[in-house]
Design a protein around this motif. Structure first.
Motif, PDB file in Angstrom:
ATOM      1  N   GLU A   1       0.828  -1.203   0.000  1.00 28.85           N
ATOM      2  CA  GLU A   1       0.000   0.000   0.000  1.00 28.85           C
ATOM      3  C   GLU A   1       0.860   1.248   0.000  1.00 28.85           C
ATOM      4  O   GLU A   1       0.601   2.221  -0.716  1.00 28.85           O
ATOM      5  CB  GLU A   1      -0.934   0.012   1.217  1.00 28.85           C
ATOM      6  CG  GLU A   1      -1.829   1.242   1.268  1.00 28.85           C
ATOM      7  CD  GLU A   1      -2.681   1.274   2.522  1.00 28.85           C
ATOM      8  OE1 GLU A   1      -3.421   2.266   2.688  1.00 28.85           O
ATOM      9  OE2 GLU A   1      -2.603   0.341   3.333  1.00 28.85           O
ATOM     10  N   LYS A   2       1.896   1.239   0.820  1.00 27.17           N
ATOM     11  CA  LYS A   2       2.797   2.384   0.895  1.00 27.17           C
ATOM     12  C   LYS A   2       3.867   2.283  -0.185  1.00 27.17           C
ATOM     13  O   LYS A   2       4.258   1.192  -0.593  1.00 27.17           O
ATOM     14  CB  LYS A   2       3.464   2.439   2.273  1.00 27.17           C
ATOM     15  CG  LYS A   2       2.510   2.648   3.433  1.00 27.17           C
ATOM     16  CD  LYS A   2       3.281   2.699   4.745  1.00 27.17           C
ATOM     17  CE  LYS A   2       2.351   2.894   5.926  1.00 27.17           C
ATOM     18  NZ  LYS A   2       3.111   2.924   7.214  1.00 27.17           N
ATOM     19  N   ALA A   3       4.349   3.435  -0.638  1.00 28.05           N
ATOM     20  CA  ALA A   3       5.458   3.447  -1.587  1.00 28.05           C
ATOM     21  C   ALA A   3       6.682   2.805  -0.932  1.00 28.05           C
ATOM     22  O   ALA A   3       6.920   2.993   0.262  1.00 28.05           O
ATOM     23  CB  ALA A   3       5.773   4.873  -2.008  1.00 28.05           C
ATOM     24  N   PRO A   4       7.465   2.038  -1.684  1.00 25.86           N
ATOM     25  CA  PRO A   4       8.626   1.357  -1.104  1.00 25.86           C
ATOM     26  C   PRO A   4       9.677   2.328  -0.592  1.00 25.86           C
ATOM     27  O   PRO A   4       9.743   3.485  -1.013  1.00 25.86           O
ATOM     28  CB  PRO A   4       9.170   0.539  -2.283  1.00 25.86           C
ATOM     29  CG  PRO A   4       8.061   0.453  -3.263  1.00 25.86           C
ATOM     30  CD  PRO A   4       7.281   1.729  -3.099  1.00 25.86           C
ATOM     31  N   LYS A   5      10.502   1.825   0.309  1.00 25.93           N
ATOM     32  CA  LYS A   5      11.663   2.563   0.793  1.00 25.93           C
ATOM     33  C   LYS A   5      12.923   1.797   0.360  1.00 25.93           C
ATOM     34  O   LYS A   5      12.964   0.567   0.440  1.00 25.93           O
ATOM     35  CB  LYS A   5      11.654   2.680   2.319  1.00 25.93           C
ATOM     36  CG  LYS A   5      10.458   3.445   2.871  1.00 25.93           C
ATOM     37  CD  LYS A   5      10.519   4.915   2.531  1.00 25.93           C
ATOM     38  CE  LYS A   5       9.383   5.679   3.214  1.00 25.93           C
ATOM     39  NZ  LYS A   5       9.400   7.117   2.872  1.00 25.93           N
ATOM     40  N   PRO A   6      13.969   2.506  -0.076  1.00 26.16           N
ATOM     41  CA  PRO A   6      15.190   1.821  -0.470  1.00 26.16           C
ATOM     42  C   PRO A   6      15.881   1.195   0.728  1.00 26.16           C
ATOM     43  O   PRO A   6      15.792   1.705   1.846  1.00 26.16           O
ATOM     44  CB  PRO A   6      16.047   2.940  -1.086  1.00 26.16           C
ATOM     45  CG  PRO A   6      15.540   4.186  -0.436  1.00 26.16           C
ATOM     46  CD  PRO A   6      14.067   3.970  -0.209  1.00 26.16           C
ATOM     47  N   ARG A   7      16.591   0.086   0.494  1.00 21.31           N
ATOM     48  CA  ARG A   7      17.294  -0.580   1.586  1.00 21.31           C
ATOM     49  C   ARG A   7      18.595   0.122   1.943  1.00 21.31           C
ATOM     50  O   ARG A   7      19.172  -0.138   2.994  1.00 21.31           O
ATOM     51  CB  ARG A   7      17.595  -2.032   1.190  1.00 21.31           C
ATOM     52  CG  ARG A   7      16.376  -2.867   0.877  1.00 21.31           C
ATOM     53  CD  ARG A   7      15.576  -3.229   2.100  1.00 21.31           C
ATOM     54  NE  ARG A   7      16.317  -3.997   3.062  1.00 21.31           N
ATOM     55  CZ  ARG A   7      15.747  -4.769   3.980  1.00 21.31           C
ATOM     56  NH1 ARG A   7      14.440  -4.882   4.036  1.00 21.31           N
ATOM     57  NH2 ARG A   7      16.477  -5.431   4.838  1.00 21.31           N
ATOM     58  N   SER A   8      19.076   0.999   1.078  1.00 18.62           N
ATOM     59  CA  SER A   8      20.241   1.817   1.390  1.00 18.62           C
ATOM     60  C   SER A   8      19.949   3.258   0.970  1.00 18.62           C
ATOM     61  O   SER A   8      19.092   3.508   0.120  1.00 18.62           O
ATOM     62  CB  SER A   8      21.489   1.289   0.675  1.00 18.62           C
ATOM     63  OG  SER A   8      21.291   1.257  -0.721  1.00 18.62           O
ATOM     64  N   ASP A   9      20.652   4.196   1.575  1.00 12.95           N
ATOM     65  CA  ASP A   9      20.400   5.610   1.318  1.00 12.95           C
ATOM     66  C   ASP A   9      20.658   5.976  -0.138  1.00 12.95           C
ATOM     67  O   ASP A   9      21.557   5.435  -0.777  1.00 12.95           O
ATOM     68  CB  ASP A   9      21.286   6.488   2.206  1.00 12.95           C
ATOM     69  CG  ASP A   9      20.874   6.438   3.661  1.00 12.95           C
ATOM     70  OD1 ASP A   9      19.766   5.950   3.948  1.00 12.95           O
ATOM     71  OD2 ASP A   9      21.670   6.887   4.506  1.00 12.95           O
ATOM     72  N   LYS A  10      19.873   6.921  -0.650  1.00 12.44           N
ATOM     73  CA  LYS A  10      20.072   7.466  -1.976  1.00 12.44           C
ATOM     74  C   LYS A  10      20.780   8.814  -1.861  1.00 12.44           C
ATOM     75  O   LYS A  10      20.456   9.628  -1.012  1.00 12.44           O
ATOM     76  CB  LYS A  10      18.722   7.648  -2.696  1.00 12.44           C
ATOM     77  CG  LYS A  10      18.019   6.324  -2.973  1.00 12.44           C
ATOM     78  CD  LYS A  10      18.880   5.438  -3.849  1.00 12.44           C
ATOM     79  CE  LYS A  10      18.297   4.051  -4.005  1.00 12.44           C
ATOM     80  NZ  LYS A  10      19.219   3.131  -4.689  1.00 12.44           N
ATOM     81  N   GLY A  11      21.769   9.016  -2.729  1.00 14.93           N
ATOM     82  CA  GLY A  11      22.574  10.224  -2.665  1.00 14.93           C
ATOM     83  C   GLY A  11      21.961  11.393  -3.406  1.00 14.93           C
ATOM     84  O   GLY A  11      20.868  11.312  -3.979  1.00 14.93           O
TER      85      GLY A  11
END
Length: 206
Positions: free
Chosen positions: A105-115
């Motif tokens: 339902e929620k937009a995904p979150k990356p498993r590592s930070d995005k620069g």
């Protein structure tokens, strides 16, 4: 909510197939890249660094995307260190990303930070803080940057996110590719930034 549009979500097979074709891609090619990344992630063992599964999957996911699509229209792009494929004719870039959960339902979150480079590629933050999950300004135009997002169980979506604070904060468009995953199969610490200092291999004498 004048000036805002609802995040576009495509999950019906006919809508998904039509949209993927419009983007100059094929569902088979995207699924092949997902499977290649999953296979590579499965090669991680307890002897590897704790982020090995995510790293292996990312590398093979990018390589498989390129193997499937580069040719007359799609080319390799590495601008600002962000590894993608690019289609100038359609004004698109596609990258690969491991996420917490795809097709939820929620937009995904990356498993590592995005620069910062990824944030620039995906465009400025344009979301109302109260509507991060569902709405984006209708002036979100320009180069369209999508990620092929894959979670630990094999669910996958092709999504145009917005990035703020090194993570995804909603999406302009989400296209569900594989909405069913294997809940019993997860890989070791996908993109875990921790270290394996506490791991002590056992040495068995012959």
């Amino acid at each position: 909510m004048t000036g805002w549009i609802e995040t576009r979500l495509l999950d019906e097979p006919w809508d998904v197939d039509r949209r993927i074709t419009e983007l100059g891609l094929t569902k088979d090619g995207l699924v092949n890249a997902v499977q290649a990344a999953r296979t590579a992630s499965g090669n991680a063992t307890a002897l590897h660094p704790s982020n090995a599964a995510g790293t292996f999957g990312y590398h093979e996911g990018v390589a498989a995307l390129r193997q499937e699509f580069i040719g007359e229209e799609w080319v390799i792009d590495r601008k600002d260190g962000v590894e993608t494929i690019r289609n100038d004719r359609k004004g698109l870039k596609i990258g690969f990303c491991n996420v917490d959960r795809a097709c939820g339902e929620k937009a995904p979150k990356p498993r590592s930070d995005k620069g910062a480079a990824s944030e620039r590629a995906c465009g400025p933050m344009l979301f109302d803080p109260e509507e991060l999950r569902y709405f984006v300004r209708d002036d979100a135009v320009g180069l369209a940057f999508y990620y092929l997002m894959v979670d630990e169980t094999g669910r996958a979506e092709l999504t145009r996110p917005k990035i703020s604070g090194k993570t995804f904060e909603g999406a302009v468009e989400r296209i569900f590719l594989l909405s069913e995953g294997d809940e019993d199969e997860t890989f070791l610490n996908l993109d875990d930034d921790g270290t394996a200092e506490d791991f002590e291999p056992k040495i068995v004498r012959k």
